[in-house]
Scaffold this active site. Structure first.
Site, PDB file in Angstrom:
ATOM      1  N   ARG A   1      21.186  76.299 -29.326  1.00  0.00           N
ATOM      2  CA  ARG A   1      20.406  75.314 -30.085  1.00  0.00           C
ATOM      3  C   ARG A   1      20.416  75.693 -31.567  1.00  0.00           C
ATOM      4  NH1 ARG A   1      17.660  76.981 -25.485  1.00  0.00           N
ATOM      5  NH2 ARG A   1      17.137  75.305 -24.024  1.00  0.00           N
TER       6      ARG A   1
ATOM      7  N   HIS B   1      22.524  68.475 -32.151  1.00  0.00           N
ATOM      8  CA  HIS B   1      22.201  68.944 -30.798  1.00  0.00           C
ATOM      9  C   HIS B   1      23.204  68.437 -29.762  1.00  0.00           C
ATOM     10  CE1 HIS B   1      19.421  70.810 -27.967  1.00  0.00           C
ATOM     11  NE2 HIS B   1      19.593  69.764 -27.180  1.00  0.00           N
TER      12      HIS B   1
ATOM     13  N   ARG C   1      25.670  70.828 -28.248  1.00  0.00           N
ATOM     14  CA  ARG C   1      25.228  71.571 -27.057  1.00  0.00           C
ATOM     15  C   ARG C   1      25.636  70.804 -25.797  1.00  0.00           C
ATOM     16  NH1 ARG C   1      21.438  75.310 -25.077  1.00  0.00           N
ATOM     17  NH2 ARG C   1      19.984  74.504 -23.538  1.00  0.00           N
TER      18      ARG C   1
ATOM     19  N   HIS D   1      18.121  78.130 -19.364  1.00  0.00           N
ATOM     20  CA  HIS D   1      17.155  77.394 -18.556  1.00  0.00           C
ATOM     21  C   HIS D   1      16.792  78.175 -17.307  1.00  0.00           C
ATOM     22  CE1 HIS D   1      18.415  73.208 -20.284  1.00  0.00           C
ATOM     23  NE2 HIS D   1      17.787  73.954 -21.144  1.00  0.00           N
TER      24      HIS D   1
ATOM     25  N   TYR E   1      25.078  68.163 -15.876  1.00  0.00           N
ATOM     26  CA  TYR E   1      26.465  68.402 -16.238  1.00  0.00           C
ATOM     27  C   TYR E   1      27.344  68.556 -15.025  1.00  0.00           C
ATOM     28  CZ  TYR E   1      24.123  69.079 -20.602  1.00  0.00           C
ATOM     29  OH  TYR E   1      23.340  68.899 -21.704  1.00  0.00           O
TER      30      TYR E   1
END
Length: 178
Positions: free
Chosen positions: A36, A143, A146, A169, A178
């Site tokens: 990030r 962003h 990412r 995460h 994803y």
């Protein structure tokens, strides 16, 4: 909610090559490590392992409403992590550290144009100009790099657990996108 744009590898490099040289590596690492903006802005020289080809996230930059910047611990334990970067970026990383990073082991990897901490507002105009120069018409936010990187990583066959670790995460919910 509409799908966010995903850039191709060629488009990522076109934007990186069109932006001010001090921000080239910021674009490349955002796409190929999926860090990030705040994690990238908080990186220190000692967070980069040139031999191991990794970047270690130990903190993230936050901005208070009055404009003051500070580095804080990531929101969760999963946010502290080491992420590999492609060997093809080693020359770019080395060049950046030699020419643009703040001095000393504890120096910030990315600094603003006057040498202070990098601010989103310092970067935004350069980002928009680079997108235009590179011919990118889909209007990606920074962003979205990412998102691009996570899509690229998922196409290499990494597991959901590996994606979760890479993204920082603790829940599989985001990785399953994803």
């Amino acid at each position: 909610m509409p799908e966010r744009p995903v850039l191709t590898v060629a488009e990522v490099f076109a934007v990186a090559d069109s932006i001010a040289p001090r921000y080239r590596l910021l674009v490349l690492l955002a796409a190929f490590t999926t860090l990030r903006f705040g994690e990238l802005a908080a990186l220190r020289r000692w967070d980069i392992d040139l031999e191991g080809l990794t970047v270690t996230v130990r903190r993230a930059q936050a901005e208070l409403q009055d404009g003051r910047l500070f580095d804080r611990a990531p929101k969760s334990a999963a946010g502290v992590r080491s992420v590999s970067f492609p060997a093809e970026l080693l020359d770019a990383v080395t060049h950046h550290l030699e020419h643009f990073a703040a001095p000393g082991r504890d120096g910030h990897v990315f600094v603003g144009p006057q040498g202070g901490q990098l601010r989103r507002s310092d970067f935004r105009d350069d980002w928009i100009k680079a997108l235009k120069t590179a011919g990118i018409t889909v209007d990606p936010h920074f962003h979205d790099l990412r998102h691009t990187g996570n899509i690229l990583a998922s196409t290499t066959g990494v597991s959901t657990r590996e994606l979760m670790t890479r993204m920082g995460h603790s829940s599989s919910r985001a990785a399953l996108i994803y």
